[in-house]
Design a protein around this motif. Structure first.
Motif, PDB file in Angstrom:
ATOM      1  N   VAL A  73       0.849  -1.195   0.000  1.00 27.14           N
ATOM      2  CA  VAL A  73       0.000   0.000   0.000  1.00 27.14           C
ATOM      3  C   VAL A  73       0.884   1.244   0.000  1.00 27.14           C
ATOM      4  O   VAL A  73       1.843   1.336   0.777  1.00 27.14           O
ATOM      5  N   VAL A  74       0.569   2.189  -0.871  1.00 26.82           N
ATOM      6  CA  VAL A  74       1.243   3.482  -0.871  1.00 26.82           C
ATOM      7  C   VAL A  74       0.186   4.553  -0.611  1.00 26.82           C
ATOM      8  O   VAL A  74      -1.000   4.372  -0.934  1.00 26.82           O
ATOM      9  N   GLY A  75       0.611   5.672  -0.038  1.00 28.68           N
ATOM     10  CA  GLY A  75      -0.367   6.711   0.263  1.00 28.68           C
ATOM     11  C   GLY A  75       0.267   7.977   0.788  1.00 28.68           C
ATOM     12  O   GLY A  75       1.490   8.083   0.942  1.00 28.68           O
ATOM     13  N   GLY A  76      -0.585   8.955   1.059  1.00 28.65           N
ATOM     14  CA  GLY A  76      -0.157  10.236   1.611  1.00 28.65           C
ATOM     15  C   GLY A  76      -1.105  10.677   2.698  1.00 28.65           C
ATOM     16  O   GLY A  76      -2.274  10.271   2.732  1.00 28.65           O
ATOM     17  N   GLU A  77      -0.603  11.525   3.600  1.00 28.82           N
ATOM     18  CA  GLU A  77      -1.398  11.933   4.755  1.00 28.82           C
ATOM     19  C   GLU A  77      -1.043  13.355   5.183  1.00 28.82           C
ATOM     20  O   GLU A  77       0.108  13.773   5.104  1.00 28.82           O
ATOM     21  N   VAL A  78      -2.045  14.119   5.629  1.00 29.56           N
ATOM     22  CA  VAL A  78      -1.840  15.441   6.199  1.00 29.56           C
ATOM     23  C   VAL A  78      -2.348  15.419   7.639  1.00 29.56           C
ATOM     24  O   VAL A  78      -3.359  14.764   7.937  1.00 29.56           O
ATOM     25  N   ARG A  79      -1.628  16.108   8.534  1.00 25.60           N
ATOM     26  CA  ARG A  79      -2.000  16.125   9.956  1.00 25.60           C
ATOM     27  C   ARG A  79      -1.866  17.537  10.504  1.00 25.60           C
ATOM     28  O   ARG A  79      -0.854  18.215  10.285  1.00 25.60           O
TER      29      ARG A  79
END
Length: 203
Positions: A73-79
């Motif tokens: 799984v690849v992905g991106g995230e903002v926090r």
């Protein structure tokens, strides 16, 4: 290092429990695990080498997962997050008293994730990203009598700091749409170490 317990950690824990309960009961179609958009929140413990203090971190997050293969799984995230870490230093001389108040404020982070699915509901992942953190620092110098000008002098040294972040963790689906995660993150600025528990609703 010292750990100061306040009502804010209890509030953060209560919010996570409430969010998990609400999301578990939310109607909707069944999301494909580890594939698609998600939103959520997290809460945890952190330490900072810059202030030599411990505290709590809490925030909201949103991201996207994409299954590159059945297992990868690849992905991106903002926090967007905040911190309870603060420190006060006091220095007194024959002519004045100086108090320096420092606390770590809001942080905005972006990160890329790479995960490997173990079984059907669990994924281990690593992450690398960027974070902008606000350090609030104010110094107040108050002259002692018999000065002719007793008004305090306030100096603001606050600034923003950008940094590299690295982390790893494990995420597990407790329902078809709700996942819990436990992770560790390190940020180069302020030498910050965080251990966070999070909950996410997956679309």
């Amino acid at each position: 290092m010292t750990l100061n317990l306040t009502n804010r950690p209890m509030l953060g824990t209560s919010l996570l429990v409430a969010i998990a309960a609400l999301l578990s009961a939310a109607p909707g179609t069944c999301a494909e695990k580890f594939n698609g958009f998600y939103v959520g929140g997290d809460f945890g413990y952190e330490s900072s080498g810059r202030t030599n203090k411990d505290g709590w971190t809490f925030g909201g997050l949103a991201g996207f997962n994409l299954k590159a293969t059945d297992r990868i799984v690849v992905g991106g995230e903002v926090r967007l997050a905040d911190s309870t870490i603060k420190e006060q230093l006091r220095r007194e001389t024959a002519t004045d008293v100086t108090v320096a108040d420092t606390n770590i404020g809001r942080s905005i982070g972006l990160a890329a994730r790479l995960g490997y699915i173990v079984g059907e509901r669990t994924m281990v992942f690593g992450r690398v990203g960027w974070e902008d953190t606000r350090l609030n620092a104010v110094s107040t110098r108050t002259p002692k009598p018999p000065t002719t000008n007793p008004n305090p002098v306030v100096t603001d040294f606050s600034f923003n700091d950008d940094t590299l972040t690295l982390g790893a963790g494990v995420e597990h689906f407790v329902t078809d749409t709700v996942s819990l995660r436990l992770g560790y993150d390190w940020a180069e600025n302020f030498d910050r170490h965080q251990v966070r528990l999070g909950v996410a609703f997956n679309f």
